[in-house]
Design a protein around this motif. Structure first.
Motif: not given
Length: 396
Positions: A200-203, A310-315, A336-341
Protein backbone atom coordinates in the motif's frame (compact mmCIF):
# COMPACT_ATOMS: atom_id res chain seq x y z
CA UNK A 1 -5.92 -30.44 12.97
CA UNK A 2 -5.32 -32.91 10.20
CA UNK A 3 -1.82 -34.38 10.33
CA UNK A 4 0.59 -33.96 7.42
CA UNK A 5 3.91 -35.52 6.56
CA UNK A 6 6.18 -32.50 6.54
CA UNK A 7 9.56 -31.43 5.33
CA UNK A 8 11.63 -28.39 6.28
CA UNK A 9 11.88 -25.81 3.52
CA UNK A 10 12.33 -22.05 3.38
CA UNK A 11 12.26 -21.80 7.15
CA UNK A 12 8.92 -23.54 7.75
CA UNK A 13 7.22 -26.92 7.57
CA UNK A 14 5.51 -27.42 4.23
CA UNK A 15 2.67 -29.92 3.84
CA UNK A 16 3.44 -32.63 1.31
CA UNK A 17 0.33 -34.77 1.94
CA UNK A 18 -2.73 -33.13 0.40
CA UNK A 19 -5.18 -35.86 1.36
CA UNK A 20 -7.32 -33.22 3.08
CA UNK A 21 -8.50 -31.91 -0.31
CA UNK A 22 -12.27 -32.08 -0.55
CA UNK A 23 -12.68 -32.63 3.17
CA UNK A 24 -13.56 -30.37 6.08
CA UNK A 25 -10.43 -29.44 8.04
CA UNK A 26 -10.47 -28.88 11.79
CA UNK A 27 -7.85 -26.36 12.80
CA UNK A 28 -6.97 -23.57 15.18
CA UNK A 29 -8.15 -19.98 14.64
CA UNK A 30 -8.19 -16.76 16.65
CA UNK A 31 -11.87 -15.79 16.87
CA UNK A 32 -13.34 -12.46 17.94
CA UNK A 33 -16.68 -13.08 19.64
CA UNK A 34 -17.24 -9.60 21.08
CA UNK A 35 -15.60 -6.36 19.83
CA UNK A 36 -12.66 -5.33 21.96
CA UNK A 37 -12.52 -8.53 23.97
CA UNK A 38 -9.46 -10.81 23.72
CA UNK A 39 -9.10 -13.17 20.80
CA UNK A 40 -10.08 -16.73 21.68
CA UNK A 41 -8.16 -19.67 20.22
CA UNK A 42 -10.85 -22.02 18.93
CA UNK A 43 -11.00 -25.28 17.04
CA UNK A 44 -12.92 -24.33 13.91
CA UNK A 45 -14.21 -26.20 10.88
CA UNK A 46 -12.95 -24.98 7.50
CA UNK A 47 -14.99 -26.19 4.52
CA UNK A 48 -13.42 -27.20 1.19
CA UNK A 49 -13.16 -24.49 -1.46
CA UNK A 50 -16.11 -24.15 -3.80
CA UNK A 51 -16.10 -22.95 -7.42
CA UNK A 52 -13.32 -20.41 -8.07
CA UNK A 53 -12.13 -20.63 -4.46
CA UNK A 54 -8.82 -21.63 -2.89
CA UNK A 55 -8.00 -23.10 0.53
CA UNK A 56 -4.67 -22.04 1.96
CA UNK A 57 -2.50 -23.26 4.80
CA UNK A 58 -1.37 -20.04 6.49
CA UNK A 59 2.30 -20.04 7.53
CA UNK A 60 2.76 -16.48 8.74
CA UNK A 61 0.35 -13.63 9.44
CA UNK A 62 0.89 -10.10 10.70
CA UNK A 63 -1.24 -7.38 12.26
CA UNK A 64 -2.34 -4.13 10.65
CA UNK A 65 -4.19 -1.11 12.09
CA UNK A 66 -7.20 -2.14 10.01
CA UNK A 67 -7.33 -5.37 12.01
CA UNK A 68 -7.14 -3.30 15.19
CA UNK A 69 -10.04 -1.02 14.21
CA UNK A 70 -12.12 -4.05 13.14
CA UNK A 71 -11.38 -5.81 16.43
CA UNK A 72 -12.57 -2.70 18.29
CA UNK A 73 -15.67 -2.44 16.08
CA UNK A 74 -14.86 1.18 15.21
CA UNK A 75 -16.14 1.00 11.65
CA UNK A 76 -19.80 0.19 11.05
CA UNK A 77 -18.87 -1.84 7.97
CA UNK A 78 -16.80 -4.21 10.10
CA UNK A 79 -19.31 -4.98 12.90
CA UNK A 80 -20.09 -8.61 12.23
CA UNK A 81 -19.23 -11.20 14.87
CA UNK A 82 -18.07 -13.86 15.57
CA UNK A 83 -15.34 -13.24 13.05
CA UNK A 84 -11.88 -14.34 11.97
CA UNK A 85 -9.87 -11.20 11.23
CA UNK A 86 -6.45 -10.83 9.60
CA UNK A 87 -5.49 -9.86 6.06
CA UNK A 88 -1.68 -9.90 5.91
CA UNK A 89 -0.24 -13.38 5.46
CA UNK A 90 1.65 -15.90 3.39
CA UNK A 91 0.93 -19.54 2.86
CA UNK A 92 0.71 -22.63 0.66
CA UNK A 93 -2.26 -23.73 -1.41
CA UNK A 94 -3.81 -26.85 0.12
CA UNK A 95 -6.58 -27.32 -2.45
CA UNK A 96 -8.48 -25.46 -5.16
CA UNK A 97 -12.11 -25.44 -6.20
CA UNK A 98 -13.72 -26.01 -9.57
CA UNK A 99 -12.59 -23.66 -12.32
CA UNK A 100 -9.36 -22.46 -10.69
CA UNK A 101 -6.78 -22.58 -13.47
CA UNK A 102 -3.91 -20.28 -12.46
CA UNK A 103 -3.23 -21.71 -8.98
CA UNK A 104 -2.56 -25.29 -7.88
CA UNK A 105 -1.78 -27.33 -4.80
CA UNK A 106 1.60 -26.48 -3.33
CA UNK A 107 1.85 -22.98 -4.80
CA UNK A 108 3.37 -20.33 -2.53
CA UNK A 109 0.92 -17.45 -2.26
CA UNK A 110 -0.08 -14.28 -0.44
CA UNK A 111 -3.73 -13.38 0.12
CA UNK A 112 -4.85 -9.97 -1.18
CA UNK A 113 -7.82 -8.08 0.24
CA UNK A 114 -8.28 -6.14 -3.01
CA UNK A 115 -8.72 -8.91 -5.56
CA UNK A 116 -8.27 -9.04 -9.31
CA UNK A 117 -10.80 -11.17 -11.16
CA UNK A 118 -9.27 -10.36 -14.55
CA UNK A 119 -12.66 -10.29 -16.24
CA UNK A 120 -14.44 -7.07 -15.22
CA UNK A 121 -14.11 -3.76 -17.04
CA UNK A 122 -11.86 -2.33 -14.33
CA UNK A 123 -9.50 -5.31 -14.33
CA UNK A 124 -9.12 -5.02 -18.09
CA UNK A 125 -8.21 -1.34 -17.78
CA UNK A 126 -4.65 -0.18 -17.16
CA UNK A 127 -6.02 2.93 -15.43
CA UNK A 128 -7.05 1.29 -12.14
CA UNK A 129 -6.46 -1.61 -9.77
CA UNK A 130 -10.09 -1.62 -8.64
CA UNK A 131 -11.98 -4.87 -9.27
CA UNK A 132 -15.75 -4.73 -9.66
CA UNK A 133 -16.19 -8.35 -8.59
CA UNK A 134 -13.57 -9.05 -5.92
CA UNK A 135 -12.40 -5.63 -4.77
CA UNK A 136 -12.12 -4.64 -1.11
CA UNK A 137 -15.53 -4.54 0.59
CA UNK A 138 -15.69 -3.92 4.33
CA UNK A 139 -19.33 -5.01 4.51
CA UNK A 140 -18.67 -8.42 2.96
CA UNK A 141 -18.66 -11.25 5.51
CA UNK A 142 -19.51 -14.39 3.49
CA UNK A 143 -18.41 -15.96 0.22
CA UNK A 144 -19.81 -14.73 -3.08
CA UNK A 145 -20.70 -18.17 -4.47
CA UNK A 146 -23.47 -19.09 -2.07
CA UNK A 147 -23.65 -16.32 0.54
CA UNK A 148 -22.29 -18.65 3.22
CA UNK A 149 -19.20 -18.75 5.41
CA UNK A 150 -16.54 -21.43 5.03
CA UNK A 151 -15.83 -21.22 8.77
CA UNK A 152 -17.93 -22.69 11.54
CA UNK A 153 -17.72 -23.92 15.12
CA UNK A 154 -17.93 -27.62 15.90
CA UNK A 155 -21.65 -27.21 16.63
CA UNK A 156 -22.23 -25.59 13.22
CA UNK A 157 -22.38 -21.88 14.15
CA UNK A 158 -21.11 -19.72 11.28
CA UNK A 159 -18.01 -17.56 11.80
CA UNK A 160 -17.76 -14.60 9.44
CA UNK A 161 -15.00 -13.78 6.95
CA UNK A 162 -13.05 -10.50 6.88
CA UNK A 163 -11.68 -8.43 3.98
CA UNK A 164 -11.73 -11.35 1.52
CA UNK A 165 -8.97 -13.06 3.51
CA UNK A 166 -9.40 -14.01 7.23
CA UNK A 167 -5.79 -14.97 7.89
CA UNK A 168 -5.92 -15.45 11.69
CA UNK A 169 -6.54 -19.14 11.08
CA UNK A 170 -4.31 -22.11 10.28
CA UNK A 171 -6.43 -22.63 7.14
CA UNK A 172 -8.57 -20.14 5.27
CA UNK A 173 -10.69 -20.06 2.12
CA UNK A 174 -10.54 -17.19 -0.37
CA UNK A 175 -11.84 -16.42 -3.81
CA UNK A 176 -9.11 -17.28 -6.32
CA UNK A 177 -9.18 -13.63 -7.40
CA UNK A 178 -7.76 -12.77 -3.97
CA UNK A 179 -4.72 -15.06 -4.14
CA UNK A 180 -1.40 -13.94 -5.65
CA UNK A 181 1.16 -16.58 -6.59
CA UNK A 182 4.77 -15.74 -5.71
CA UNK A 183 8.22 -17.15 -6.36
CA UNK A 184 8.69 -20.37 -4.34
CA UNK A 185 12.19 -19.14 -3.40
CA UNK A 186 10.80 -15.98 -1.79
CA UNK A 187 11.19 -15.78 2.02
CA UNK A 188 7.63 -16.40 3.16
CA UNK A 189 7.87 -14.50 6.43
CA UNK A 190 8.81 -11.31 4.61
CA UNK A 191 6.28 -11.87 1.82
CA UNK A 192 3.56 -11.58 4.46
CA UNK A 193 4.08 -7.81 4.44
CA UNK A 194 3.08 -7.57 0.79
CA UNK A 195 -0.53 -8.46 1.56
CA UNK A 196 -1.24 -4.91 2.71
CA UNK A 197 1.03 -2.39 4.46
CA UNK A 198 4.23 -2.37 2.43
CA UNK A 199 2.45 -2.75 -0.91
CA UNK A 200 0.00 0.00 0.00
CA UNK A 201 2.72 2.48 0.96
CA UNK A 202 5.38 1.70 -1.63
CA UNK A 203 2.72 1.40 -4.34
CA UNK A 204 1.27 4.79 -3.42
CA UNK A 205 4.68 6.34 -4.05
CA UNK A 206 5.42 4.36 -7.22
CA UNK A 207 2.06 3.82 -8.88
CA UNK A 208 -0.38 6.42 -7.55
CA UNK A 209 1.92 9.44 -7.19
CA UNK A 210 4.73 8.27 -9.49
CA UNK A 211 7.36 10.00 -7.35
CA UNK A 212 10.18 11.31 -9.50
CA UNK A 213 13.93 11.47 -8.75
CA UNK A 214 15.05 14.60 -6.85
CA UNK A 215 11.43 15.43 -5.90
CA UNK A 216 10.23 16.38 -2.40
CA UNK A 217 7.78 14.39 -0.30
CA UNK A 218 5.85 14.91 2.95
CA UNK A 219 4.35 11.95 4.81
CA UNK A 220 1.73 12.55 7.48
CA UNK A 221 1.73 9.61 9.88
CA UNK A 222 4.76 7.34 10.24
CA UNK A 223 3.12 4.02 10.90
CA UNK A 224 3.89 1.04 8.70
CA UNK A 225 2.09 2.48 5.68
CA UNK A 226 3.71 5.90 6.04
CA UNK A 227 7.15 4.36 6.45
CA UNK A 228 6.50 2.20 3.40
CA UNK A 229 5.76 5.40 1.47
CA UNK A 230 9.13 6.70 2.67
CA UNK A 231 10.84 3.50 1.54
CA UNK A 232 9.19 3.82 -1.85
CA UNK A 233 10.13 7.48 -2.19
CA UNK A 234 13.71 6.70 -1.15
CA UNK A 235 13.92 3.97 -3.77
CA UNK A 236 12.70 6.46 -6.38
CA UNK A 237 15.44 8.96 -5.46
CA UNK A 238 13.43 11.67 -3.69
CA UNK A 239 15.74 14.44 -2.48
CA UNK A 240 13.79 15.37 0.65
CA UNK A 241 11.36 13.16 2.59
CA UNK A 242 9.63 14.96 5.45
CA UNK A 243 7.98 12.82 8.12
CA UNK A 244 5.18 14.28 10.24
CA UNK A 245 4.15 12.47 13.42
CA UNK A 246 3.35 13.27 17.05
CA UNK A 247 5.75 10.54 18.22
CA UNK A 248 9.38 11.70 17.92
CA UNK A 249 10.58 8.09 18.20
CA UNK A 250 9.13 7.54 14.72
CA UNK A 251 11.88 9.72 13.25
CA UNK A 252 14.52 7.26 14.44
CA UNK A 253 12.83 4.44 12.55
CA UNK A 254 11.97 6.76 9.67
CA UNK A 255 15.60 7.58 9.03
CA UNK A 256 16.16 3.91 8.13
CA UNK A 257 13.51 4.30 5.43
CA UNK A 258 14.92 7.54 4.03
CA UNK A 259 13.14 10.24 6.06
CA UNK A 260 15.38 13.30 5.97
CA UNK A 261 13.37 15.78 8.06
CA UNK A 262 10.94 15.38 10.95
CA UNK A 263 8.13 17.64 12.15
CA UNK A 264 6.16 17.11 15.35
CA UNK A 265 2.82 18.92 14.92
CA UNK A 266 2.33 19.18 18.69
CA UNK A 267 5.35 21.45 19.07
CA UNK A 268 4.51 25.17 19.26
CA UNK A 269 5.00 27.31 16.19
CA UNK A 270 3.57 27.78 12.74
CA UNK A 271 1.09 25.32 11.21
CA UNK A 272 2.75 22.25 9.75
CA UNK A 273 2.02 23.17 6.15
CA UNK A 274 3.73 26.54 6.58
CA UNK A 275 6.81 24.90 8.07
CA UNK A 276 6.94 22.46 5.15
CA UNK A 277 6.60 25.27 2.61
CA UNK A 278 9.48 27.12 4.23
CA UNK A 279 11.91 24.21 4.06
CA UNK A 280 10.91 23.20 0.52
CA UNK A 281 10.72 26.58 -1.21
CA UNK A 282 6.96 26.71 -1.57
CA UNK A 283 5.81 23.19 -0.77
CA UNK A 284 6.50 19.54 -1.54
CA UNK A 285 5.80 17.87 -4.85
CA UNK A 286 3.90 15.03 -3.20
CA UNK A 287 2.18 14.59 0.16
CA UNK A 288 0.69 11.43 1.65
CA UNK A 289 -1.99 11.39 4.34
CA UNK A 290 -1.68 8.13 6.28
CA UNK A 291 -3.69 8.91 9.41
CA UNK A 292 -7.38 9.08 8.53
CA UNK A 293 -7.93 12.52 10.04
CA UNK A 294 -9.54 15.43 8.17
CA UNK A 295 -7.41 18.09 9.88
CA UNK A 296 -4.29 16.17 8.94
CA UNK A 297 -5.58 15.78 5.39
CA UNK A 298 -5.98 19.53 5.05
CA UNK A 299 -2.44 20.13 6.28
CA UNK A 300 -1.16 17.54 3.80
CA UNK A 301 -3.02 19.19 0.94
CA UNK A 302 -1.79 22.69 1.82
CA UNK A 303 1.80 21.47 2.24
CA UNK A 304 2.12 20.80 -1.50
CA UNK A 305 3.42 23.29 -4.04
CA UNK A 306 0.90 25.32 -6.01
CA UNK A 307 0.71 24.49 -9.68
CA UNK A 308 1.56 20.78 -9.42
CA UNK A 309 1.38 19.57 -5.82
CA UNK A 310 -0.26 16.16 -5.49
CA UNK A 311 -1.81 14.63 -2.34
CA UNK A 312 -2.51 10.92 -1.92
CA UNK A 313 -5.01 9.77 0.71
CA UNK A 314 -4.07 6.49 2.40
CA UNK A 315 -5.64 6.88 5.84
CA UNK A 316 -8.97 5.17 6.49
CA UNK A 317 -11.67 7.78 7.17
CA UNK A 318 -14.43 5.84 8.90
CA UNK A 319 -16.93 8.68 9.32
CA UNK A 320 -18.83 9.88 6.20
CA UNK A 321 -17.58 13.46 6.31
CA UNK A 322 -16.69 15.74 3.41
CA UNK A 323 -13.25 16.81 2.25
CA UNK A 324 -11.86 19.75 4.28
CA UNK A 325 -11.39 22.37 1.57
CA UNK A 326 -13.32 24.59 -0.80
CA UNK A 327 -13.55 23.44 -4.45
CA UNK A 328 -11.89 26.67 -5.54
CA UNK A 329 -8.74 25.63 -3.69
CA UNK A 330 -8.23 23.07 -6.44
CA UNK A 331 -7.95 25.85 -9.01
CA UNK A 332 -4.37 26.65 -8.02
CA UNK A 333 -3.15 23.44 -9.61
CA UNK A 334 -3.00 21.08 -6.63
CA UNK A 335 -4.48 17.61 -7.04
CA UNK A 336 -5.74 14.94 -4.66
CA UNK A 337 -6.61 11.26 -5.00
CA UNK A 338 -7.24 8.20 -2.85
CA UNK A 339 -5.16 5.03 -3.25
CA UNK A 340 -6.23 1.43 -2.60
CA UNK A 341 -3.52 -1.23 -2.20
CA UNK A 342 -0.98 1.19 -3.62
CA UNK A 343 -2.42 0.96 -7.11
CA UNK A 344 -1.10 -2.61 -7.51
CA UNK A 345 -3.16 -5.14 -9.44
CA UNK A 346 -2.68 -7.95 -6.97
CA UNK A 347 -2.52 -11.11 -9.07
CA UNK A 348 -0.74 -9.71 -12.13
CA UNK A 349 1.63 -7.14 -10.60
CA UNK A 350 2.38 -8.29 -7.04
CA UNK A 351 4.59 -11.23 -8.16
CA UNK A 352 6.97 -8.80 -9.88
CA UNK A 353 6.98 -6.53 -6.84
CA UNK A 354 7.85 -9.55 -4.69
CA UNK A 355 10.87 -10.21 -6.90
CA UNK A 356 11.94 -6.57 -6.56
CA UNK A 357 11.80 -6.99 -2.79
CA UNK A 358 13.86 -10.18 -3.04
CA UNK A 359 16.52 -8.15 -4.90
CA UNK A 360 16.57 -5.55 -2.12
CA UNK A 361 14.91 -2.68 -3.98
CA UNK A 362 12.64 -2.40 -0.93
CA UNK A 363 13.96 -3.47 2.45
CA UNK A 364 11.32 -5.61 4.14
CA UNK A 365 13.38 -6.55 7.20
CA UNK A 366 13.07 -3.03 8.59
CA UNK A 367 9.31 -3.38 8.97
CA UNK A 368 9.34 -6.54 11.11
CA UNK A 369 9.90 -5.33 14.65
CA UNK A 370 8.51 -8.33 16.55
CA UNK A 371 7.92 -12.06 16.01
CA UNK A 372 5.64 -14.22 18.14
CA UNK A 373 3.89 -17.60 17.94
CA UNK A 374 0.28 -17.48 16.75
CA UNK A 375 -1.01 -18.26 20.24
CA UNK A 376 0.39 -14.91 21.44
CA UNK A 377 -1.90 -12.88 19.16
CA UNK A 378 -3.35 -10.87 22.05
CA UNK A 379 0.17 -9.82 23.07
CA UNK A 380 0.85 -8.80 19.47
CA UNK A 381 -2.23 -6.56 19.43
CA UNK A 382 -1.12 -4.94 22.68
CA UNK A 383 2.25 -4.11 21.11
CA UNK A 384 0.43 -2.34 18.27
CA UNK A 385 -1.91 -0.50 20.65
CA UNK A 386 1.07 0.77 22.66
CA UNK A 387 2.85 1.90 19.50
CA UNK A 388 5.76 -0.45 20.10
CA UNK A 389 5.56 -2.42 16.86
CA UNK A 390 5.42 -1.72 13.16
CA UNK A 391 4.68 -5.27 12.14
CA UNK A 392 4.55 -8.19 14.52
CA UNK A 393 4.69 -11.41 12.51
CA UNK A 394 2.94 -14.45 13.95
CA UNK A 395 4.09 -17.92 12.96
CA UNK A 396 1.39 -20.55 12.73
Amino acid sequence: MENHHQKATNGFSEPTDYSTAGRVITCKAAVVWVPGEPFVMEQVQVDPPQKLEVRIKILFTSICHTDLSAWLGENEAQRAFPRILGHEASGIVESVGEGVMDIKQGDHVVPIFNGECGECKCCKSEKTNICSNSGVNGFKKVMTNDGKSRFSTKDGKAIYHFLNTSTFSEYTVLESACVAKIDPEAPMKKMTLLSCGVSTGVGAAWNTANVQPASTVAIFGLGSVGLAVAEGARARGASKIIGVDINPDKFIKGQEMGVTNFINPTEPGKPVHERIREITDGGVDYSFECVGNLDVLREAFLSTHEGWGFTVILGIHAAPTTLPFHPMELFNGRGIIGSVFGGFKGKSQLPHFAKQCMRGVVGLDKFITHELPFEKINDAFQLLIEGKSLRCVLQL
